[in-house]
Design a protein around this motif. Structure first.
Motif, PDB file in Angstrom:
ATOM      1  N   ALA A   1       0.857  -1.238  -0.141  1.00 39.24           N
ATOM      2  CA  ALA A   1      -0.235  -0.245   0.356  1.00 39.24           C
ATOM      3  C   ALA A   1       0.567   1.050  -0.372  1.00 39.24           C
TER       4      ALA A   1
ATOM      5  N   VAL B   1      -6.483  -0.106  -1.960  1.00 43.63           N
ATOM      6  CA  VAL B   1      -7.918  -0.019  -0.231  1.00 43.63           C
ATOM      7  C   VAL B   1      -8.168   1.071  -0.286  1.00 43.63           C
ATOM      8  N   ALA B   2      -9.238   1.131   0.012  1.00 43.19           N
ATOM      9  CA  ALA B   2     -10.261   2.762   0.487  1.00 43.19           C
ATOM     10  C   ALA B   2      -9.303   3.556   0.973  1.00 43.19           C
ATOM     11  N   ASN B   3      -8.329   3.098   1.837  1.00 44.53           N
ATOM     12  CA  ASN B   3      -7.277   4.373   1.836  1.00 44.53           C
ATOM     13  C   ASN B   3      -6.595   5.100   0.631  1.00 44.53           C
ATOM     14  N   GLU B   4      -5.575   4.003   0.481  1.00 48.88           N
ATOM     15  CA  GLU B   4      -5.149   4.900  -0.883  1.00 48.88           C
ATOM     16  C   GLU B   4      -6.074   5.751  -1.830  1.00 48.88           C
TER      17      GLU B   4
ATOM     18  N   THR C   1     -17.294   2.525  -4.674  1.00 45.66           N
ATOM     19  CA  THR C   1     -16.084   3.097  -4.363  1.00 45.66           C
ATOM     20  C   THR C   1     -15.999   4.849  -4.820  1.00 45.66           C
TER      21      THR C   1
END
Length: 427
Positions: free
Chosen positions: A19, A55-58, A224
């Motif tokens: 990540a 991933v979501a925070n990326e 997303t």
């Protein structure tokens, strides 16, 4: 200046399945925008993202970095509640044209930043430029003023809005990384968040004529984007809609404007009206206007008045004749039966080959070229009936378009089951 990271280290992190840190993302987006990261390096990173995912925070941080690469519009001076719509693109998808003035007629302000067509999918700006005099470029000041006075504006995004996305979008198109869901989501949402709207409704297309061919991919993209919107305080909802069959009868630029005007006049194809109203209701609800009745605004002329005001405000003549093609070719049924299918993708490619679309961003498009269906799935046909017509200014384009569209419209013994247009709602 001394760089905080090297592009190779960032690429390796994602290539190996890691990540990216917030600092890495902030740096690589900024460095690419100012030219410190080369196109070939960002190409490698984009491919690593396509293959390894984010991933979501990326994704959230990547989107924030894209927004931070440029300016952010301030719409707080607009007295109406603001709400926008974005479609992921399809064949015959002229919904922005009737939808924007319709929602404005119901009391919201619609800051619609739109794009141009590429490949088999059409672009809203190309369609509007079929109207004599219509300006698709507005300054930020003109954009905000028109929202205040007219309630709607449809134009190109300014150069200062998410410039990182403009640069990366062009790169993705030529490096086979358009389909990367994290990059699609951040591209769309960085522009929509930067434009300053308070609410957003997403029309995520699914099917042969869409970029997302499977419902699972479309659902992932929709979720997303909805989460990205909420993370940036933009009320966001998505509809998954069918793009197996073209929307309406018209595929092209001028022909889609004409069909949109029919809808605004209270007529038009049933599927275009259905989707326009479904999205209008979602937009008005998101804008805090749940009691507004868009169907009534179509019926009583308010939507048409709003359209004419929008066209005039942007320099166009709503009464001017639209361009007509010099050459027309008809394709007829070779048997009796029912239209069992009309595949959106080959029909979109045929319209593109006729001159309605472009292979490269800098290519010109024809306002008159396109394809017009005469029959849609479920319609009964007799041998010799016209299934569709090809329109172009260059007769030399017709053979390739005929070959592309061959077999797209299927005639069978029985009518198909009706497919739902709106497949799912994600909020």
């Amino acid at each position: 200046m001394t760089e905080a990271f090297t592009a190779v280290d960032v690429i390796r992190t994602k290539r190996d399945g890691g990540a990216l840190s917030d600092a890495q993302i902030d740096w690589v987006v900024d460095a690419y925008t100012r030219g410190a990261v080369a196109d070939e390096q960002m190409s490698a990173l984009a491919m690593a993202i396509l293959l390894r995912g984010m991933v979501a925070n990326e994704i959230a941080r990547w989107t924030a970095a894209m927004i931070a690469s440029g300016e952010r519009l301030d719409l707080t001076t607009v007295s109406r509640p603001t709400v926008d719509k974005h479609s992921t693109g399809g064949v015959g998808d002229k919904i922005t044209l009737p939808l924007t003035p319709l929602v404005a007629a119901c009391g919201a302000a619609v800051p619609q930043l739109s794009g141009r067509g590429l490949g088999h999918t059409g672009g809203t700006l190309d369609k509007l430029e079929a109207i004599p005099g219509f300006r698709t470029r507005l300054s930020n000041e003109e954009f905000v003023r028109q929202l205040q006075t007219t309630g709607a504006a449809i134009c190109a995004a300014g150069e200062g809005l998410a410039p990182a996305d403009r640069k990366l979008y062009a790169l993705r198109d030529v490096t086979g990384t358009v389909e990367a869901i994290p990059l699609i989501a951040s591209s769309i949402m960085s522009k929509k968040i930067a434009e300053g709207t308070s609410a957003l409704v997403l029309d995520v297309k699914v099917g042969t004529g869409a970029f997302m061919k499977s419902a699972d991919d479309a659902r992932e993209l929709a979720r997303t984007m909805v989460e990205l919107g909420k993370a940036h305080d933009v009320a966001t909802v998505a509809l998954l809609t069918d793009m197996t069959t073209p929307l309406g009868y018209a595929i092209g630029n001028g022909v889609e404007v004409a069909e949109s005007v029919d809808v605004l006049g209270g007529g038009g194809p049933a599927d275009v009206v259905e989707l326009t109203l479904a999205l209008a209701r979602e937009m008005l609800d998101a804008a805090g206007l749940p009691d507004a009745d868009p169907a009534a605004a179509l019926a009583d002329g308010r939507a048409m008045d709003s359209w004419r005001a929008l066209v005039r405000a942007q320099g166009g003549d709503p009464d001017a004749a639209l361009p007509t093609a010099a050459e027309t070719e008809y394709v007829r049924a070779d048997r009796d039966g029912y239209v069992a299918g009309a595949d959106a993708y080959p029909l979109g490619v045929a319209a593109w080959l006729l001159g309605a679309g472009r292979a490269r961003k800098e290519d010109p498009v024809s306002a008159a070229a396109g394809l017009v269906l005469h029959k849609r799935p479920g319609d009964q046909v007799r041998r010799g009936d016209v299934l569709y017509e090809l329109r172009t200014d260059d007769a030399g384009r017709i053979p390739a378009a005929l070959a592309a569209a061959g077999g797209a419209v299927v005639v069978a013994d029985a009518a198909p089951e009706r497919r739902p247009l709106v497949l799912e709602r994600i909020a």
